[in-house]
Design an enzyme around this catalytic site. Structure first.
Site, PDB file in Angstrom:
ATOM      1  N   ASP A   1      -1.489   6.570   6.554  1.00 41.50           N
ATOM      2  CA  ASP A   1      -1.494   5.130   6.825  1.00 41.50           C
ATOM      3  C   ASP A   1      -2.419   4.876   8.016  1.00 41.50           C
ATOM      4  O   ASP A   1      -2.661   5.794   8.816  1.00 41.50           O
ATOM      5  CB  ASP A   1      -0.054   4.698   7.165  1.00 41.50           C
ATOM      6  CG  ASP A   1       0.164   3.210   6.938  1.00 41.50           C
ATOM      7  OD1 ASP A   1      -0.769   2.534   6.452  1.00 41.50           O
ATOM      8  OD2 ASP A   1       1.260   2.722   7.241  1.00 41.50           O
TER       9      ASP A   1
ATOM     10  N   ARG B   1       6.569  -8.067   1.455  1.00 40.02           N
ATOM     11  CA  ARG B   1       7.481  -7.611   2.517  1.00 40.02           C
ATOM     12  C   ARG B   1       8.106  -8.810   3.228  1.00 40.02           C
ATOM     13  O   ARG B   1       9.284  -8.803   3.591  1.00 40.02           O
ATOM     14  CB  ARG B   1       6.765  -6.708   3.525  1.00 40.02           C
ATOM     15  CG  ARG B   1       7.735  -6.086   4.533  1.00 40.02           C
ATOM     16  CD  ARG B   1       7.030  -5.258   5.577  1.00 40.02           C
ATOM     17  NE  ARG B   1       6.459  -4.047   5.018  1.00 40.02           N
ATOM     18  CZ  ARG B   1       5.350  -3.487   5.474  1.00 40.02           C
ATOM     19  NH1 ARG B   1       4.679  -4.024   6.464  1.00 40.02           N
ATOM     20  NH2 ARG B   1       4.894  -2.385   4.908  1.00 40.02           N
TER      21      ARG B   1
ATOM     22  N   THR C   1      -5.828  -1.592   6.919  1.00 39.25           N
ATOM     23  CA  THR C   1      -5.936  -3.053   6.920  1.00 39.25           C
ATOM     24  C   THR C   1      -7.383  -3.450   7.202  1.00 39.25           C
ATOM     25  O   THR C   1      -7.742  -4.601   7.122  1.00 39.25           O
ATOM     26  CB  THR C   1      -5.041  -3.648   8.033  1.00 39.25           C
ATOM     27  OG1 THR C   1      -5.314  -2.953   9.245  1.00 39.25           O
ATOM     28  CG2 THR C   1      -3.579  -3.504   7.688  1.00 39.25           C
TER      29      THR C   1
ATOM     30  N   LYS D   1       0.844  -1.207   0.000  1.00 44.99           N
ATOM     31  CA  LYS D   1       0.000   0.000   0.000  1.00 44.99           C
ATOM     32  C   LYS D   1       0.882   1.261   0.000  1.00 44.99           C
ATOM     33  O   LYS D   1       0.659   2.170  -0.792  1.00 44.99           O
ATOM     34  CB  LYS D   1      -0.950   0.000   1.211  1.00 44.99           C
ATOM     35  CG  LYS D   1      -1.917  -1.195   1.216  1.00 44.99           C
ATOM     36  CD  LYS D   1      -2.938  -1.128   2.323  1.00 44.99           C
ATOM     37  CE  LYS D   1      -2.385  -1.399   3.690  1.00 44.99           C
ATOM     38  NZ  LYS D   1      -1.923  -2.795   3.902  1.00 44.99           N
TER      39      LYS D   1
END
Ligand code: ADE
Length: 343
Positions: A113, A221, A162, A68
């Site tokens: 975020d 990741r 999320t 993201k």
């Protein structure tokens, strides 16, 4: 506890952030996977550029580690825009946000975020900023309080979360573009691992890249993190070349099994089998038994176990699947009548 998980999708340390940054694609054409989203973003950016307008506000949602933040940086780069980055929990007072918003120029990008963690006050403050590029700022207090209307430049908000379900409907509705990032299939992760190894100037076998991709829980990741651990292992225990054998040994040593499960995943599954006869069991009871935060299980453990069919979520709680029981080499107790009736 979960902070130390090698298979957590969360960013762990500033050092990891630095290395991760060096591996992060800078252009859409370098970005691997999420093909539909990539195409849609490409069109949206080209349209905005053609009209010489700023892009509509974008909401990116999906589990941690899927890209993201990377996409937000790519969008800014492709638009030739500046990106200002913050996070929901960091925005405590409207004054903080006021400072950020009034400093944005036309086309600038504000990346927030964990946008689901904005307070109700801050959220409401954002509505006119997003919709009409203005903010209503209250100055002074009590009898002297007055609202001043401050116009803003035409910026683009990129929110990442999320938990799209935790966003209020008015905030969600103010995003024009809405993209759900899903776990990556192994062949895309393999491409990412190969690209990253190349950037790190490490030699890697195709079979080794495949092993890493299969143990990365669908998450770039994690794939890059496992690659770095395997590379360390290859440098110390061998000649630096990453082979299938080295990858398996390194990841087994890290406690990451053939399907990417770590100790916490296995403990969670085992607890459901052994303490709750296979389930169903409520998430709070599971968290208490495991001595973990409910949020940790919901955000960082469950998504992959659900995706791969190791657990199922029912109205009455979580249940393990036969696949999970088999993978762990366990058997369900005989009197699991509640589980049988649910299957
Ligand atoms: N590194 C991390 N995520 C990536 C992606 N989606 N494509 C290419 N490299 C990446």
């Amino acid at each position: 506890m979960s902070r130390e998980r090698i298979v957590s999708g969360e960013q762990v340390t500033p050092e990891e952030d630095r290395v991760h940054l060096s591996l992060r694609p800078k252009k859409l054409s370098e970005y691997i996977g999420q093909n539909e989203i990539r195409e849609k973003i490409k069109v949206a950016l080209q349209a905005a550029k053609k009209r010489k307008e700023s892009c509509e506000h974008i909401l990116l949602y999906g589990p941690p580690g899927l890209g993201k933040t990377t996409l937000a940086h790519i969008i800014a780069n492709e638009m030739g825009s500046k990106l200002y980055s913050t996070a929901g929990p960091a925005l405590q007072r409207t004054g903080d946000l006021m400072g950020i918003l009034t400093n944005l120029n036309d086309g600038d990008i504000l990346f927030i975020d964990e946008i689901h963690r904005l307070s109700a006050t801050i959220e409401e403050f954002m509505y006119p900023a997003m919709e009409d590029y203005k903010v209503d700022f209250v100055v002074d207090k009590g009898a002297f309080a007055k609202v001043i209307n401050v116009p803003l430049k035409k910026f683009t908000l990129i929110g990442a979360t999320t938990r799209a379900g935790m966003l209020s409907a008015p905030l969600r509705d103010r995003f024009g573009l809405y993209y759900h990032l899903d776990f990556y299939p192994p062949h895309e992760l393999k491409e990412i691992v190969t690209r990253s190894a190349d950037l790190l100037e490490s030699k890697i076998d195709s079979a080794a890249a495949e092993i890493i991709s299969l143990r990365s829980r669908g998450t770039p990741r994690i794939a890059n993190r496992l690659l770095r651990r395997v590379r360390d292992f290859a440098d110390v225990k061998s000649d630096g070349n990453i082979t299938e054998d080295i990858a398996i040994k390194a990841l087994d040593t890290e406690g990451v099994d053939s399907l990417g499960l770590d100790n916490l995943d296995r403990k969670l599954l085992e607890v459901i089998v052994k303490f709750y006869k296979g389930g169903p069991v409520g998430i709070e009871a599971l968290a208490a038994t495991l001595n973990e935060e409910t949020d940790t299980l919901v955000d960082m453990v469950e998504p992959y176990l659900l995706k791969t069919g190791f657990i199922q979520r029912t109205k009455r709680g979580r249940m393990v699947s036969e696949k999970a029981v088999k993978h762990l080499g366990l058997t369900l107790p005989n009197d699991n009548s509640s589980q049988q009736s649910m299957l």
